[in-house]
Design an enzyme around this catalytic site. Structure first.
Site, short mmCIF file in Angstrom:
data_model
loop_
_atom_site.label_atom_id
_atom_site.label_comp_id
_atom_site.label_asym_id
_atom_site.label_seq_id
_atom_site.Cartn_x
_atom_site.Cartn_y
_atom_site.Cartn_z
N LYS A 53 -6.58 8.60 0.57
CA LYS A 53 -5.79 7.26 0.99
C LYS A 53 -6.65 6.51 1.44
CE LYS A 53 -1.43 9.35 0.70
NZ LYS A 53 -0.35 9.99 1.52
N GLN A 97 2.23 10.46 7.09
CA GLN A 97 2.13 11.62 6.14
C GLN A 97 3.23 12.96 6.34
OE1 GLN A 97 -0.52 11.48 3.83
NE2 GLN A 97 0.45 13.46 2.97
N ASP A 120 5.57 3.97 0.52
CA ASP A 120 5.97 5.20 -0.24
C ASP A 120 7.15 5.30 -0.83
OD1 ASP A 120 4.05 7.15 -0.10
OD2 ASP A 120 4.57 7.90 2.00
#
Ligand code: NDP
Length: 282
Positions: A53, A97, A120
């Site tokens: 990322k 994460q 997300d």
């Protein structure tokens, strides 16, 4: 005839080039999109995902803030960090994460993220918007799958779609997106009886089960589009999907590879959401 292989790497590169242009336009107005990623603990797979990322952000011109926290981080400390990022006007996207180390409450963490910065798309208000046909941020993995289906030129209206897997991250939002696109959707999971009977009916088969190569060619309808979300690392370090690529490619009409299929699209969608949030800020 062997399936057409849907090249997610190439599609993502195209998307990322477009996003880099949008980023440059923002920079010209003095706005630098910024993604903050929190990684708690030292899970090696998570470290790789965060590194990927970071690289994608840097290439696109998105500022990347990496926040590393030890495995024994207390919930209150993590909560405070998220609240501080929510309040920071220069942070456009926040991502924690997963998986979090044991003892930390993932659901609570997701609920704390400002929904506008939830790049997300996992916050209940974004998931709720998806379920009710509202406007919100759509989880990047299923959104990337939809983009691959669109690019393949496959229409979904009235098609039989089968999603195998029902996680909040992949299977469930995927089913909702297919439903929005007017497919007739069946969702299968670990308790589903006669899985192959369902998968063999699917014009569109999307698989996210964390089971290496479980869906074989014999479970695929001839000519179907098969989207493999799975990413599994075998003992020999090889990365494979949840679909048995070699047998499925003999039967399917279209098939995504692993690696190089859905994975790169997920990251492109993350960039897209961060840049869109920065555009809203600008
Ligand atoms: P989860 O482990 O959260 O969920 C797995 C789902 O698969 C569950 O719904 C489970 O059913 C179902 N399942 C498990 N075994 C079977 C079986 N034998 N038959 C039918 N259904 C089964 O996984 P995720 O959704 O988070 O991830 C799935 C895969 O996708 C993983 O390999 C992950 O690494 C990958 N992934 C890839 C991404 C990408 O960018 N390409 C992004 C996210 C994930 P039940 O609910 O009944 O337990």
């Amino acid at each position: 005839m062997a399936a057409v292989i849907l090249d997610g790497k190439a599609a993502a590169a195209e998307l990322r080039a477009e996003l880099a242009e949008r980023c440059a336009a923002l920079a010209a107005r003095g706005v630098i999109p910024c993604l903050a990623v929190i990684l708690v603990g030292e899970d090696p797979a998570s470290q790789i995902y965060v590194r990927n990322k970071k690289r994608a952000c840097e290439q696109a011109g998105v500022r990347f803030i990496e926040i590393l926290m030890p495995t024994d981080t207390e919930q209150a400390v993590l909560d405070q960090k998220i609240l501080a990022l929510n309040a920071d006007p220069e942070v456009d996207g926040i991502l924690v994460q997963s998986p979090l180390p044991e003892g930390l409450d993932e659901r609570r963490v997701l609920a704390l993220i400002d929904p506008k910065k939830d790049v997300d798309g996992f916050h209940v208000s974004n998931m709720g918007a998806l379920a009710t046909g509202g406007r919100g941020i759509v989880p990047g993995t299923p959104e990337g799958c939809m983009e691959l289906i669109r690019r393949a030129g496959v229409t979904l209206d009235g098609k039989e779609a089968v999603v195998v897997g029902r996680s909040n991250l992949a299977g469930k939002p995927m089913a909702l997106l297919l439903l929005q696109a007017n497919a007739t959707v069946t969702v299968c999971h670990s308790r589903t009886k006669n899985l192959a009977e369902h998968t063999r009916r699917a014009d569109v088969l999307v698989v996210a089960i964390r089971q290496p190569k479980m869906i074989t060619g014999g479970m695929v309808k001839p000519g179907a589009i098969v989207i493999d979300i799975g990413i599994n690392r075998l003992e020999n370090r090889k990365v494979v999907g949840d679909v048995d690529f070699d047998s499925a490619r003999e039967v399917a009409g279209y098939l995504t590879p692993v690696p190089g299929g859905v994975g790169p699209m997920t990251i492109a969608m993350l960039l897209k959401h961060t840049i869109a949030a920065a555009e809203a800020r600008a």
